[in-house]
Design a protein around this motif. Structure first.
Motif, PDB file in Angstrom:
ATOM      1  N   GLY A  83      45.707  34.866  39.592  1.00 20.19           N
ATOM      2  CA  GLY A  83      46.311  36.148  39.242  1.00 20.19           C
ATOM      3  C   GLY A  83      45.352  37.307  39.437  1.00 20.19           C
ATOM      4  O   GLY A  83      45.741  38.382  39.920  1.00 20.19           O
ATOM      5  N   LEU A  84      44.077  37.103  39.081  1.00 16.11           N
ATOM      6  CA  LEU A  84      43.073  38.147  39.258  1.00 16.11           C
ATOM      7  C   LEU A  84      42.889  38.469  40.742  1.00 16.11           C
ATOM      8  O   LEU A  84      42.786  39.645  41.128  1.00 16.11           O
ATOM      9  CB  LEU A  84      41.749  37.706  38.644  1.00 16.11           C
ATOM     10  CG  LEU A  84      40.570  38.678  38.784  1.00 16.11           C
ATOM     11  CD1 LEU A  84      40.841  39.957  37.990  1.00 16.11           C
ATOM     12  CD2 LEU A  84      39.268  38.025  38.306  1.00 16.11           C
ATOM     13  N   CYS A  85      42.844  37.439  41.583  1.00 14.32           N
ATOM     14  CA  CYS A  85      42.699  37.663  43.025  1.00 14.32           C
ATOM     15  C   CYS A  85      43.878  38.468  43.567  1.00 14.32           C
ATOM     16  O   CYS A  85      43.699  39.370  44.403  1.00 14.32           O
ATOM     17  CB  CYS A  85      42.603  36.325  43.757  1.00 14.32           C
ATOM     18  SG  CYS A  85      41.068  35.415  43.425  1.00 14.32           S
ATOM     19  N   ALA A  86      45.083  38.143  43.098  1.00 12.64           N
ATOM     20  CA  ALA A  86      46.269  38.877  43.559  1.00 12.64           C
ATOM     21  C   ALA A  86      46.261  40.319  43.060  1.00 12.64           C
ATOM     22  O   ALA A  86      46.572  41.256  43.814  1.00 12.64           O
ATOM     23  CB  ALA A  86      47.531  38.157  43.098  1.00 12.64           C
ATOM     24  N   LEU A  87      45.879  40.512  41.807  1.00  8.14           N
ATOM     25  CA  LEU A  87      45.858  41.861  41.238  1.00  8.14           C
ATOM     26  C   LEU A  87      44.758  42.731  41.819  1.00  8.14           C
ATOM     27  O   LEU A  87      44.842  43.963  41.762  1.00  8.14           O
ATOM     28  CB  LEU A  87      45.690  41.780  39.714  1.00  8.14           C
ATOM     29  CG  LEU A  87      46.894  41.275  38.909  1.00  8.14           C
ATOM     30  CD1 LEU A  87      46.523  41.118  37.444  1.00  8.14           C
ATOM     31  CD2 LEU A  87      48.079  42.231  39.061  1.00  8.14           C
ATOM     32  N   HIS A 313      30.249  47.447  42.125  1.00 13.92           N
ATOM     33  CA  HIS A 313      31.539  47.160  41.472  1.00 13.92           C
ATOM     34  C   HIS A 313      31.355  45.908  40.614  1.00 13.92           C
ATOM     35  O   HIS A 313      31.839  44.824  40.966  1.00 13.92           O
ATOM     36  CB  HIS A 313      32.638  46.945  42.517  1.00 13.92           C
ATOM     37  CG  HIS A 313      32.807  48.090  43.470  1.00 13.92           C
ATOM     38  ND1 HIS A 313      33.514  49.232  43.153  1.00 13.92           N
ATOM     39  CD2 HIS A 313      32.339  48.270  44.730  1.00 13.92           C
ATOM     40  CE1 HIS A 313      33.486  50.062  44.182  1.00 13.92           C
ATOM     41  NE2 HIS A 313      32.773  49.507  45.151  1.00 13.92           N
ATOM     42  N   THR A 314      30.671  46.044  39.504  1.00 13.13           N
ATOM     43  CA  THR A 314      30.215  44.874  38.749  1.00 13.13           C
ATOM     44  C   THR A 314      31.320  44.144  38.000  1.00 13.13           C
ATOM     45  O   THR A 314      31.320  42.915  37.952  1.00 13.13           O
ATOM     46  CB  THR A 314      29.138  45.297  37.739  1.00 13.13           C
ATOM     47  OG1 THR A 314      29.662  46.332  36.906  1.00 13.13           O
ATOM     48  CG2 THR A 314      27.886  45.786  38.444  1.00 13.13           C
ATOM     49  N   ILE A 315      32.269  44.855  37.407  1.00 11.06           N
ATOM     50  CA  ILE A 315      33.229  44.221  36.502  1.00 11.06           C
ATOM     51  C   ILE A 315      34.329  43.480  37.253  1.00 11.06           C
ATOM     52  O   ILE A 315      34.610  42.304  36.972  1.00 11.06           O
ATOM     53  CB  ILE A 315      33.855  45.267  35.549  1.00 11.06           C
ATOM     54  CG1 ILE A 315      32.766  46.020  34.801  1.00 11.06           C
ATOM     55  CG2 ILE A 315      34.805  44.566  34.556  1.00 11.06           C
ATOM     56  CD1 ILE A 315      31.854  45.135  33.981  1.00 11.06           C
ATOM     57  N   LEU A 316      34.968  44.119  38.213  1.00  7.53           N
ATOM     58  CA  LEU A 316      36.108  43.524  38.908  1.00  7.53           C
ATOM     59  C   LEU A 316      35.843  43.244  40.385  1.00  7.53           C
ATOM     60  O   LEU A 316      36.706  42.702  41.073  1.00  7.53           O
ATOM     61  CB  LEU A 316      37.336  44.430  38.765  1.00  7.53           C
ATOM     62  CG  LEU A 316      37.870  44.595  37.329  1.00  7.53           C
ATOM     63  CD1 LEU A 316      38.993  45.620  37.300  1.00  7.53           C
ATOM     64  CD2 LEU A 316      38.354  43.263  36.774  1.00  7.53           C
ATOM     65  N   LEU A 354      31.561  36.475  42.157  1.00 11.36           N
ATOM     66  CA  LEU A 354      30.984  37.659  41.523  1.00 11.36           C
ATOM     67  C   LEU A 354      31.167  38.886  42.412  1.00 11.36           C
ATOM     68  O   LEU A 354      31.543  39.965  41.936  1.00 11.36           O
ATOM     69  CB  LEU A 354      29.494  37.417  41.260  1.00 11.36           C
ATOM     70  CG  LEU A 354      28.761  38.423  40.378  1.00 11.36           C
ATOM     71  CD1 LEU A 354      29.277  38.356  38.953  1.00 11.36           C
ATOM     72  CD2 LEU A 354      27.254  38.156  40.416  1.00 11.36           C
ATOM     73  N   PHE A 355      30.924  38.720  43.711  1.00  7.15           N
ATOM     74  CA  PHE A 355      31.049  39.835  44.642  1.00  7.15           C
ATOM     75  C   PHE A 355      32.504  40.274  44.796  1.00  7.15           C
ATOM     76  O   PHE A 355      32.820  41.474  44.747  1.00  7.15           O
ATOM     77  CB  PHE A 355      30.466  39.432  45.995  1.00  7.15           C
ATOM     78  CG  PHE A 355      30.811  40.366  47.109  1.00  7.15           C
ATOM     79  CD1 PHE A 355      30.387  41.683  47.090  1.00  7.15           C
ATOM     80  CD2 PHE A 355      31.565  39.935  48.192  1.00  7.15           C
ATOM     81  CE1 PHE A 355      30.708  42.559  48.122  1.00  7.15           C
ATOM     82  CE2 PHE A 355      31.884  40.794  49.221  1.00  7.15           C
ATOM     83  CZ  PHE A 355      31.457  42.108  49.189  1.00  7.15           C
ATOM     84  N   GLY A 361      35.886  37.562  37.322  1.00  5.77           N
ATOM     85  CA  GLY A 361      36.233  36.431  38.178  1.00  5.77           C
ATOM     86  C   GLY A 361      35.182  35.344  38.186  1.00  5.77           C
ATOM     87  O   GLY A 361      35.506  34.151  38.138  1.00  5.77           O
ATOM     88  N   ALA A 362      33.893  35.734  38.247  1.00  4.70           N
ATOM     89  CA  ALA A 362      32.827  34.736  38.250  1.00  4.70           C
ATOM     90  C   ALA A 362      32.831  33.928  36.961  1.00  4.70           C
ATOM     91  O   ALA A 362      32.612  32.707  36.977  1.00  4.70           O
ATOM     92  CB  ALA A 362      31.476  35.417  38.449  1.00  4.70           C
ATOM     93  N   THR A 363      33.100  34.594  35.842  1.00  6.28           N
ATOM     94  CA  THR A 363      33.175  33.880  34.559  1.00  6.28           C
ATOM     95  C   THR A 363      34.306  32.863  34.581  1.00  6.28           C
ATOM     96  O   THR A 363      34.145  31.718  34.123  1.00  6.28           O
ATOM     97  CB  THR A 363      33.386  34.873  33.403  1.00  6.28           C
ATOM     98  OG1 THR A 363      32.298  35.809  33.388  1.00  6.28           O
ATOM     99  CG2 THR A 363      33.457  34.145  32.075  1.00  6.28           C
ATOM    100  N   LEU A 364      35.452  33.254  35.127  1.00  5.56           N
ATOM    101  CA  LEU A 364      36.587  32.325  35.215  1.00  5.56           C
ATOM    102  C   LEU A 364      36.247  31.119  36.084  1.00  5.56           C
ATOM    103  O   LEU A 364      36.601  29.981  35.743  1.00  5.56           O
ATOM    104  CB  LEU A 364      37.812  33.045  35.777  1.00  5.56           C
ATOM    105  CG  LEU A 364      38.499  34.060  34.855  1.00  5.56           C
ATOM    106  CD1 LEU A 364      39.598  34.811  35.611  1.00  5.56           C
ATOM    107  CD2 LEU A 364      39.102  33.357  33.630  1.00  5.56           C
ATOM    108  N   VAL A 365      35.542  31.345  37.193  1.00  7.44           N
ATOM    109  CA  VAL A 365      35.195  30.230  38.086  1.00  7.44           C
ATOM    110  C   VAL A 365      34.218  29.278  37.406  1.00  7.44           C
ATOM    111  O   VAL A 365      34.371  28.051  37.489  1.00  7.44           O
ATOM    112  CB  VAL A 365      34.609  30.767  39.407  1.00  7.44           C
ATOM    113  CG1 VAL A 365      34.035  29.622  40.242  1.00  7.44           C
ATOM    114  CG2 VAL A 365      35.676  31.501  40.199  1.00  7.44           C
ATOM    115  N   VAL A 366      33.222  29.813  36.708  1.00  6.04           N
ATOM    116  CA  VAL A 366      32.265  28.955  35.995  1.00  6.04           C
ATOM    117  C   VAL A 366      32.983  28.132  34.923  1.00  6.04           C
ATOM    118  O   VAL A 366      32.771  26.913  34.806  1.00  6.04           O
ATOM    119  CB  VAL A 366      31.148  29.804  35.361  1.00  6.04           C
ATOM    120  CG1 VAL A 366      30.286  28.951  34.441  1.00  6.04           C
ATOM    121  CG2 VAL A 366      30.276  30.439  36.444  1.00  6.04           C
TER     122      VAL A 366
END
Length: 470
Positions: A83-87, A313-316, A354-355, A361-366
């Motif tokens: 969902g994050l990738c789509a948004l 663009h650190t957060i998103l 992260l990039f 997103g990086a937190t979700l992947v970890v």
């Protein structure tokens, strides 16, 4: 009416004809793991059409054969990341490309979910194994044809009209009889080596379940090891050793009496932590043994430059893009290879996340990787005395996790399909266990409830589709 009263009817309907979903599962795994080979053969537009038609057929067959997707079984972390990738198209620095990449992410994620909901763990294992075996055979045949018949490097067919094709874009160099490295139909030695490793894991599990003949075991083991040697991938060599160690530990746990199993596991975990610490401390020596430079073939430079961009663009993040497309200015000159072509990924799944999707997103992947590791190993250890198929998720996640530190492929194509399939199947299995516990709790004597027939014992789900489960 019992909650699972529909199951016999659905099973009877499916039993009246030969199901197509297992064969489509093999094709889906082949298309996602060997997609580059198909693209090199027919071009990008034709590949897109093939992928779209394949996805639609998979969905129609899934519905026609009576399967369904229990929404509670969908892995929430995986769903959140998709969902994050789509948004991210909303804040993307390249919204058009992000929209296309998001569609591809949704398609591969859906394929993994449908296969997990429509196939048993054994069927998933068989489908994955056959797809990978086909990739290895076709790769060796293509390499032999280029070396013996063509006798010069083969370029992707859709590049035939190009005035000049960079060396890194060559499909096959024809080095099969020179000791490699070979690229196979996937056009890259690293993913081909990883495919060979996954083939070994699948064949080992199927052989332990007595579903592979001795001849099949010898044949596919020899083919896989041959490809591993000829590709010479350092990352996959490390993954091979770690997966071998995990196989040995799980085999010991299956063999020793139950009272000794905690000691075996504690010893194995302690030894593993010590070896990892030693490998980190002796990084230069380890890379030298693997025949690689201390900067891991230029990966340190890639990571440094990507992290510098991420700071904007650190957060998103910059927006989901999957592979870096060379026509975007930000990627065209970010890291240029010796032949003048741009690098197409960060070569690390976590830095990539992260990039492209930021800290969120990086937190979700970890979290996703850790959850899948914990749940797959818990499944293996809780059912260690049952069919060996329960060991496959743990072995696959071990290989995927090791590769994720030097490649970004965890987040795309075949690897992501496997991640989604494993996450969904483990979610379905968890729902099954909760249903079984509820049935037992609802009976007067603590046994199976009279009104709600007890579900089959958990390992039986290895041979049933989840549509048959309550």
């Amino acid at each position: 009416m019992p909650a699972n009263a529909h199951a016999p009817t659905a099973a009877a309907v499916r039993g009246s004809r030969r199901p197509l979903l297992p064969a489509l599962g093999t094709w889906a795994f082949f298309l996602t793991f060997s997609g580059q080979g198909v693209r090199n053969l027919v071009g990008w537009w034709a590949f897109g059409l093939i992928a779209a038609v394949s996805g639609i057929v998979l969905l129609l067959v899934f519905l026609h054969e009576g399967h369904r997707v229990p929404w509670r079984a969908l892995p929430p972390v995986t769903t959140a990341y998709v969902g994050l990738c789509a948004l991210s198209v909303i804040w993307s620095q390249y919204p058009g490309d992000t929209a296309l990449a998001a569609l591809l992410m949704l398609a591969t994620s859906a394929a993994g979910v449908l296969l997990a909901c429509g196939l048993s763990l054994r069927q998933l294992t068989d489908a994955l194994s056959r797809a990978l075996e086909a990739t290895l055979v076709l790769s060796l045949l293509l390499e032999a044809w280029v070396a013996l018949v063509l006798r010069h490097p083969l370029i992707p067919l859709y590049m035939r009209d190009w005035e000049e094709v960079p060396i890194s874009y060559y499909w096959v160099n024809g080095d099969l009889f020179n000791g490699g490295p070979i690229q196979g139909i996937v056009g890259n030695r690293n993913p081909l080596a990883f495919i060979a490793l996954l083939t070994l894991l699948c064949v080992a599990v199927r052989w332990a379940d007595r579903r592979v003949s001795p001849l099949g075991l010898v044949t596919w083991t020899a083919v896989s090891l041959l490809v591993l040697v000829l590709t010479g991938s350092a990352t996959v060599s490390v993954a091979f050793v770690i997966c071998g160690a995990v196989c040995l530990v799980l085999w010991l746990v299956r063999r020793v009496p139950p009272r000794f199993r905690p000691a075996v596991l504690i010893t194995a975990v302690s030894a593993g932590v010590a070896l990892i610490a030693a490998a980190i401390g002796l990084h230069s020596q380890v890379t030298a043994v693997l025949g690689r430079s201390s900067d891991m073939s230029g990966r340190w430079e890639i990571w440094q430059r990507v992290l510098e961009l991420w700071e904007d663009h650190t957060i998103l993040g910059w927006g989901w893009i999957m592979y870096w497309v060379p026509w975007l200015p930000v990627f065209a000159t970010l890291v240029v290879r010796p032949d003048g072509t741009p690098t197409m990924s960060a070569h690390n799944a976590y830095i990539e996340a992260l990039f492209q999707t930021g800290v969120v997103g990086a937190t979700l992947v970890v979290v996703l990787v850790l959850l899948l590791l914990v749940r797959s190993f818990r499944l293996a250890l809780r059912n260690i005395d049952s069919d060996a198929s329960v060991l496959l998720p743990a072995l696959l996640m071990t290989a995927l996790t090791v590769q994720s530190f030097t490649e970004s492929r965890l987040l795309s194509e075949g690897n992501w399909v496997v991640v989604c399939a494993l996450g969904t199947w483990l979610g379905l299995h968890r729902l099954y266990e909760h249903s079984r516990d509820d049935d037992r709790a609802g009976s007067p004597d603590g046994g199976p409830a009279a009104e709600h027939p007890a579900p089959v014992h958990a390992p039986a789900l290895l041979t049933l589709t989840h549509s048959d489960a309550p």
